[in-house]
Design a protein around this motif. Structure first.
Motif, PDB file in Angstrom:
ATOM      1  N   GLN A 238       0.848  -1.201   0.000  1.00  0.00           N
ATOM      2  CA  GLN A 238       0.000   0.000   0.000  1.00  0.00           C
ATOM      3  C   GLN A 238       0.878   1.244   0.000  1.00  0.00           C
ATOM      4  O   GLN A 238       1.110   1.877   1.032  1.00  0.00           O
ATOM      5  CB  GLN A 238      -0.936  -0.026   1.191  1.00  0.00           C
ATOM      6  CG  GLN A 238      -1.739  -1.318   1.336  1.00  0.00           C
ATOM      7  CD  GLN A 238      -2.436  -1.719   0.052  1.00  0.00           C
ATOM      8  OE1 GLN A 238      -3.256  -0.961  -0.473  1.00  0.00           O
ATOM      9  NE2 GLN A 238      -2.137  -2.891  -0.467  1.00  0.00           N
ATOM     10  N   LEU A 239       1.373   1.591  -1.167  1.00  0.00           N
ATOM     11  CA  LEU A 239       2.361   2.647  -1.319  1.00  0.00           C
ATOM     12  C   LEU A 239       1.988   3.575  -2.469  1.00  0.00           C
ATOM     13  O   LEU A 239       1.199   3.184  -3.344  1.00  0.00           O
ATOM     14  CB  LEU A 239       3.745   2.030  -1.611  1.00  0.00           C
ATOM     15  CG  LEU A 239       4.320   1.072  -0.569  1.00  0.00           C
ATOM     16  CD1 LEU A 239       5.488   0.297  -1.162  1.00  0.00           C
ATOM     17  CD2 LEU A 239       4.751   1.840   0.671  1.00  0.00           C
ATOM     18  N   PRO A 240       2.554   4.775  -2.535  1.00  0.00           N
ATOM     19  CA  PRO A 240       2.408   5.608  -3.734  1.00  0.00           C
ATOM     20  C   PRO A 240       2.977   4.876  -4.946  1.00  0.00           C
ATOM     21  O   PRO A 240       3.813   3.975  -4.813  1.00  0.00           O
ATOM     22  CB  PRO A 240       3.240   6.856  -3.396  1.00  0.00           C
ATOM     23  CG  PRO A 240       3.326   6.870  -1.907  1.00  0.00           C
ATOM     24  CD  PRO A 240       3.330   5.448  -1.475  1.00  0.00           C
ATOM     25  N   GLN A 241       2.545   5.279  -6.138  1.00  0.00           N
ATOM     26  CA  GLN A 241       2.877   4.502  -7.339  1.00  0.00           C
ATOM     27  C   GLN A 241       4.374   4.264  -7.525  1.00  0.00           C
ATOM     28  O   GLN A 241       4.800   3.137  -7.781  1.00  0.00           O
ATOM     29  CB  GLN A 241       2.324   5.192  -8.590  1.00  0.00           C
ATOM     30  CG  GLN A 241       2.598   4.359  -9.845  1.00  0.00           C
ATOM     31  CD  GLN A 241       2.187   5.061 -11.113  1.00  0.00           C
ATOM     32  OE1 GLN A 241       1.892   6.231 -11.109  1.00  0.00           O
ATOM     33  NE2 GLN A 241       2.187   4.332 -12.208  1.00  0.00           N
ATOM     34  N   GLU A 242       5.180   5.310  -7.417  1.00  0.00           N
ATOM     35  CA  GLU A 242       6.610   5.139  -7.658  1.00  0.00           C
ATOM     36  C   GLU A 242       7.230   4.167  -6.662  1.00  0.00           C
ATOM     37  O   GLU A 242       8.077   3.345  -7.028  1.00  0.00           O
ATOM     38  CB  GLU A 242       7.327   6.496  -7.606  1.00  0.00           C
ATOM     39  CG  GLU A 242       8.756   6.450  -8.112  1.00  0.00           C
ATOM     40  CD  GLU A 242       8.865   6.003  -9.552  1.00  0.00           C
ATOM     41  OE1 GLU A 242       9.874   5.343  -9.894  1.00  0.00           O
ATOM     42  OE2 GLU A 242       7.952   6.273 -10.353  1.00  0.00           O
ATOM     43  N   GLU A 243       6.784   4.219  -5.426  1.00  0.00           N
ATOM     44  CA  GLU A 243       7.293   3.285  -4.419  1.00  0.00           C
ATOM     45  C   GLU A 243       6.777   1.877  -4.671  1.00  0.00           C
ATOM     46  O   GLU A 243       7.467   0.892  -4.389  1.00  0.00           O
ATOM     47  CB  GLU A 243       6.907   3.767  -3.024  1.00  0.00           C
ATOM     48  CG  GLU A 243       7.583   5.055  -2.613  1.00  0.00           C
ATOM     49  CD  GLU A 243       7.159   5.519  -1.232  1.00  0.00           C
ATOM     50  OE1 GLU A 243       6.990   4.664  -0.338  1.00  0.00           O
ATOM     51  OE2 GLU A 243       6.979   6.741  -1.048  1.00  0.00           O
TER      52      GLU A 243
END
Length: 222
Positions: free
Chosen positions: A45-50
């Motif tokens: 559950q992370l931002p897209q780049e991560e």
């Protein structure tokens, strides 16, 4: 009476179940229509780049290699460079996926053939509909666009995936597949591929390519 009816009849008798049991039928219908979600791990559950970074890390942990390019038109160049780097034949088999078929392959020295593999192709190229960051897994749906034989028969499998299609978890991917195809129209097979084929059945010695490709390369676009 068909073999199917015989088998189902034996199961019903063993469970002491009636095929016309309204209560049991209602439970089955509710589960099929509701598609309940399991507990979702926080890892993806992370931002897209991560998410893309986690996907890359997890894929590389299971012996896949990952390359990243800016745009779809860079795919032929990236594939050609990978083949040269690993001293692989400049030949490739792909399905009818428009994302791959419409690329400018004539700008490379790669001989491209189309359709399912018969086992004689050294390299197959597929388009994954999704990726799963928490495990570095690729999700490939069967059909003429991306024949399932390309996932298993060539010794080297190259898979193209858009960065935007990498989700954090399995549940999100299944939601997207259901939305894309619709219930009752799902692909015959959904293959989840995590790294190249492997086995340690004999003396616990890890062997790549035991039941499929010994090399998996992922090209992340975007």
């Amino acid at each position: 009476m068909s073999d199917r009816e015989v088998i189902l009849g034996k199961i019903r008798r063993a469970l002491a179940a009636d095929g016309n049991d309204v209560g049991r039928r209602a439970i089955v219908i509710a589960r099929l229509e509701g598609t309940p979600r399991g507990i979702i791990p926080e890892r993806g559950q992370l931002p897209q780049e991560e998410r893309v970074a986690l996907f890359t890390t997890m894929a590389e942990k299971v012996s896949a290699t990952v390359g990243r390019i800016a745009a779809l038109e860079d795919v032929p160049r990236a594939v050609a460079e990978f083949l040269r780097k690993h001293n692989l034949p400049a030949s490739l088999r792909i399905g009818a996926d428009p994302l791959l078929a419409d690329l400018a392959w004539d700008g490379t020295q790669i001989a491209v053939s189309h359709g399912p593999s018969d086992g004689g192709d050294p390299v197959g190229l597929s388009h994954a509909v999704a990726g799963i960051a928490e495990s570095g897994t690729l999700v490939l749906t069967s059909g003429p666009d991306n024949p399932t034989t390309l996932n298993f028969l060539p010794e080297t499998h190259i898979v193209v995936i858009r960065a935007a299609d990498i989700a954090g978890d399995y549940e999100t991917v299944w939601d997207e597949v259901r939305e894309t195809y619709g219930k009752g129209h799902m692909p015959r097979t959904v293959n989840m591929v995590t790294g190249p084929s492997r086995s340690a059945d004999i003396e616990q010695t890890l062997l790549l390519g035991a039941h499929g490709p010994r090399r998996l390369h992922i090209v992340v676009v975007g």
